[in-house]
Design a protein around this motif. Structure first.
Motif, PDB file in Angstrom:
ATOM      1  N   ALA A 128       0.831  -1.212   0.000  1.00 39.31           N
ATOM      2  CA  ALA A 128       0.000   0.000   0.000  1.00 39.31           C
ATOM      3  C   ALA A 128       0.862   1.257   0.000  1.00 39.31           C
ATOM      4  O   ALA A 128       0.596   2.218  -0.741  1.00 39.31           O
ATOM      5  N   ILE A 129       1.910   1.258   0.825  1.00 34.70           N
ATOM      6  CA  ILE A 129       2.800   2.415   0.879  1.00 34.70           C
ATOM      7  C   ILE A 129       3.639   2.501  -0.389  1.00 34.70           C
ATOM      8  O   ILE A 129       3.870   3.588  -0.926  1.00 34.70           O
ATOM      9  N   GLY A 130       4.104   1.343  -0.866  1.00 39.55           N
ATOM     10  CA  GLY A 130       4.931   1.334  -2.074  1.00 39.55           C
ATOM     11  C   GLY A 130       4.229   1.907  -3.291  1.00 39.55           C
ATOM     12  O   GLY A 130       4.869   2.515  -4.152  1.00 39.55           O
ATOM     13  N   GLN A 131       2.907   1.746  -3.373  1.00 37.84           N
ATOM     14  CA  GLN A 131       2.160   2.290  -4.503  1.00 37.84           C
ATOM     15  C   GLN A 131       2.078   3.812  -4.473  1.00 37.84           C
ATOM     16  O   GLN A 131       1.824   4.443  -5.505  1.00 37.84           O
ATOM     17  N   GLN A 132       2.257   4.399  -3.292  1.00 37.55           N
ATOM     18  CA  GLN A 132       2.091   5.848  -3.143  1.00 37.55           C
ATOM     19  C   GLN A 132       3.390   6.595  -2.896  1.00 37.55           C
ATOM     20  O   GLN A 132       3.408   7.825  -2.952  1.00 37.55           O
ATOM     21  N   VAL A 133       4.483   5.869  -2.625  1.00 34.10           N
ATOM     22  CA  VAL A 133       5.710   6.556  -2.224  1.00 34.10           C
ATOM     23  C   VAL A 133       6.360   7.284  -3.400  1.00 34.10           C
ATOM     24  O   VAL A 133       7.045   8.304  -3.201  1.00 34.10           O
ATOM     25  N   GLY A 134       6.152   6.801  -4.613  1.00 31.14           N
ATOM     26  CA  GLY A 134       6.768   7.439  -5.779  1.00 31.14           C
ATOM     27  C   GLY A 134       6.365   8.898  -5.954  1.00 31.14           C
ATOM     28  O   GLY A 134       7.229   9.789  -6.018  1.00 31.14           O
ATOM     29  N   PRO A 135       5.054   9.203  -6.056  1.00 30.42           N
ATOM     30  CA  PRO A 135       4.637  10.609  -6.208  1.00 30.42           C
ATOM     31  C   PRO A 135       5.097  11.502  -5.064  1.00 30.42           C
ATOM     32  O   PRO A 135       5.482  12.655  -5.292  1.00 30.42           O
ATOM     33  N   THR A 136       5.076  10.977  -3.835  1.00 32.32           N
ATOM     34  CA  THR A 136       5.521  11.779  -2.694  1.00 32.32           C
ATOM     35  C   THR A 136       7.017  12.047  -2.763  1.00 32.32           C
ATOM     36  O   THR A 136       7.481  13.155  -2.452  1.00 32.32           O
ATOM     37  N   ALA A 137       7.797  11.038  -3.158  1.00 35.73           N
ATOM     38  CA  ALA A 137       9.249  11.218  -3.270  1.00 35.73           C
ATOM     39  C   ALA A 137       9.584  12.254  -4.341  1.00 35.73           C
ATOM     40  O   ALA A 137      10.489  13.082  -4.151  1.00 35.73           O
ATOM     41  N   VAL A 138       8.871  12.214  -5.461  1.00 41.53           N
ATOM     42  CA  VAL A 138       9.107  13.197  -6.523  1.00 41.53           C
ATOM     43  C   VAL A 138       8.769  14.599  -6.029  1.00 41.53           C
ATOM     44  O   VAL A 138       9.526  15.558  -6.251  1.00 41.53           O
ATOM     45  N   LEU A 139       7.632  14.736  -5.348  1.00 44.24           N
ATOM     46  CA  LEU A 139       7.225  16.047  -4.821  1.00 44.24           C
ATOM     47  C   LEU A 139       8.222  16.565  -3.790  1.00 44.24           C
ATOM     48  O   LEU A 139       8.666  17.720  -3.867  1.00 44.24           O
ATOM     49  N   ALA A 140       8.587  15.712  -2.832  1.00 43.02           N
ATOM     50  CA  ALA A 140       9.511  16.138  -1.775  1.00 43.02           C
ATOM     51  C   ALA A 140      10.897  16.444  -2.338  1.00 43.02           C
ATOM     52  O   ALA A 140      11.533  17.428  -1.937  1.00 43.02           O
ATOM     53  N   GLY A 141      11.380  15.612  -3.263  1.00 43.28           N
ATOM     54  CA  GLY A 141      12.697  15.849  -3.855  1.00 43.28           C
ATOM     55  C   GLY A 141      12.748  17.139  -4.655  1.00 43.28           C
ATOM     56  O   GLY A 141      13.719  17.907  -4.566  1.00 43.28           O
ATOM     57  N   THR A 142      11.690  17.385  -5.436  1.00 45.66           N
ATOM     58  CA  THR A 142      11.630  18.623  -6.216  1.00 45.66           C
ATOM     59  C   THR A 142      11.559  19.845  -5.306  1.00 45.66           C
ATOM     60  O   THR A 142      12.239  20.854  -5.538  1.00 45.66           O
ATOM     61  N   ALA A 143      10.734  19.751  -4.255  1.00 46.15           N
ATOM     62  CA  ALA A 143      10.611  20.866  -3.308  1.00 46.15           C
ATOM     63  C   ALA A 143      11.923  21.126  -2.581  1.00 46.15           C
ATOM     64  O   ALA A 143      12.318  22.281  -2.390  1.00 46.15           O
ATOM     65  N   ALA A 144      12.617  20.061  -2.177  1.00 44.79           N
ATOM     66  CA  ALA A 144      13.898  20.225  -1.486  1.00 44.79           C
ATOM     67  C   ALA A 144      14.939  20.872  -2.388  1.00 44.79           C
ATOM     68  O   ALA A 144      15.700  21.746  -1.954  1.00 44.79           O
ATOM     69  N   ALA A 145      14.978  20.455  -3.666  1.00 47.95           N
ATOM     70  CA  ALA A 145      15.930  21.042  -4.611  1.00 47.95           C
ATOM     71  C   ALA A 145      15.620  22.529  -4.836  1.00 47.95           C
ATOM     72  O   ALA A 145      16.534  23.371  -4.846  1.00 47.95           O
ATOM     73  N   LEU A 146      14.351  22.862  -5.001  1.00 48.92           N
ATOM     74  CA  LEU A 146      13.965  24.264  -5.180  1.00 48.92           C
ATOM     75  C   LEU A 146      14.321  25.087  -3.940  1.00 48.92           C
ATOM     76  O   LEU A 146      14.833  26.207  -4.055  1.00 48.92           O
ATOM     77  N   ALA A 147      14.038  24.535  -2.765  1.00 51.26           N
ATOM     78  CA  ALA A 147      14.335  25.253  -1.525  1.00 51.26           C
ATOM     79  C   ALA A 147      15.833  25.498  -1.378  1.00 51.26           C
ATOM     80  O   ALA A 147      16.258  26.591  -0.972  1.00 51.26           O
ATOM     81  N   LEU A 148      16.643  24.504  -1.734  1.00 43.85           N
ATOM     82  CA  LEU A 148      18.093  24.663  -1.630  1.00 43.85           C
ATOM     83  C   LEU A 148      18.600  25.737  -2.585  1.00 43.85           C
ATOM     84  O   LEU A 148      19.394  26.610  -2.197  1.00 43.85           O
ATOM     85  N   VAL A 149      18.149  25.693  -3.822  1.00 40.31           N
ATOM     86  CA  VAL A 149      18.595  26.681  -4.814  1.00 40.31           C
ATOM     87  C   VAL A 149      18.173  28.086  -4.408  1.00 40.31           C
ATOM     88  O   VAL A 149      18.978  29.038  -4.446  1.00 40.31           O
ATOM     89  N   LEU A 150      16.916  28.248  -4.017  1.00 46.03           N
ATOM     90  CA  LEU A 150      16.427  29.568  -3.626  1.00 46.03           C
ATOM     91  C   LEU A 150      17.128  30.077  -2.369  1.00 46.03           C
ATOM     92  O   LEU A 150      17.469  31.266  -2.274  1.00 46.03           O
TER      93      LEU A 150
END
Length: 310
Positions: free
Chosen positions: A95-117
């Motif tokens: 159940a978690i494995g089916q949903q972890v992909g979209p969350t990882a993409v969102l969190a990774g993108t947000a973290a990269a944006l936050a670091l750059v900014l």
């Protein structure tokens, strides 16, 4: 040996963090009102028979005392079994494995944006004219004090409802990811950029920076190549805060923008009292938190070896 001792200590503390997180979550869900047996059978609208309810309670040990249920869960957990979802009728890991992909993409993108900014704002505004620093500091304070759902609403109103540049929510691909990622990132930038800029301004007064400038280096090169490396330590320290903000913010952001992910699964599982899924998400989140803090300790020793001897 000193590094190994630090890592061993952090791992031991990490085990206690995982145990504490699982125990507190188990207790909180146990005392939450509602009949778990009814939820497993489809809720009150399913109108299950008394025999069916009794059988479910026996199968899931729901008729046993708290300590029996608690020990049974941890026995299964030590064997690597997170259990089966009450509502989804599948293993929790699936159940978690089916949903972890979209969350990882969102969190990774947000973290990269936050670091750059964060780095860009700190480098460009440290020791600049007072009015510019005051303006940026005011914006940072507002972002740091504003809940992520309000930031998300503001971005939706401006870029989706008014300018119609990006969709309201849902969907796959890069464009629907823009607003959710910026919502999470802006909530982090307000705090991180203040810390990094203040530290950078202190470093820029150090003798080795003045020496670099005396050699004829350009101001931007001095800031990026010399000062930033020494000013980044407090920002690394806040990695735990960043991770907690990303994990907590994902629940709100995924709901606000109608995105799939672990946050939405967590919210629905809490609402439906799906204990195995909630505990599984809490444990995985706590494990990620422990690993990130361990990596931070290792980075500390690489960036500033003096930390090892402290």
């Amino acid at each position: 040996m000193t590094i190994l001792r630090r890592i061993s200590t952090r791992l031991l503390l990490g085990v206690f963090v995982l145990w504490g997180a699982a125990t507190l979550t188990f207790l909180a869900l146990y005392v939450t009102p509602g009949d778990t047996a009814l939820i497993i059978l489809g809720g009150p609208d399913a109108r299950p028979t008394a025999e069916a309810i009794a059988q479910v309670r026996q199968d899931y040990l729901l008729d046993e005392p708290f300590i029996v249920q608690y020990l049974h869960y941890f026995t299964q957990l030590l064997q690597g079994n997170l259990g089966e979802s009450y509502r989804l009728r599948m293993p929790v890991t699936d159940a978690i494995g089916q949903q972890v992909g979209p969350t990882a993409v969102l969190a990774g993108t947000a973290a990269a944006l936050a670091l750059v900014l964060t780095v860009a704002i700190a480098v460009l505004t440290a020791q600049r004219t007072p009015w510019l620093r005051a303006l940026v500091s005011g914006i940072e304070v507002v972002l740091a004090a504003t809940p992520s759902f309000i930031i998300g609403f503001a971005l939706l109103i401006v870029f989706s409802f008014t300018l119609r540049l990006v969709p309201v929510g849902g969907g796959d691909g890069l464009v629907p990811l823009i607003l959710p990622a910026f919502t999470l990132a802006l909530a982090l930038v307000g705090s991180l950029s203040q810390v990094l800029r203040n530290e950078l301004e202190d470093v820029l007064e150090q003798p080795f920076v003045l020496t670099a400038r005396a050699r004829g280096m350009r101001d931007l090169s001095v800031r990026v190549k010399h000062a930033l490396r020494h000013a980044i330590l407090p920002t690394i320290t806040m990695s735990g805060f960043v991770l907690a903000a990303l994990l907590g913010g994902s629940v709100i952001v995924e709901t606000l923008f109608s995105r799939q992910g672990v946050g939405g699964l967590m919210l629905s599982s809490v609402y439906n009292k799906d204990l195995p899924v909630v505990l599984g998400i809490v444990l995985i989140s706590a494990a990620v938190y422990v690993v990130v803090n361990l990596i931070v300790d290792i980075l500390y020793t690489l960036v500033d070896p003096r930390v090892v001897t402290s």
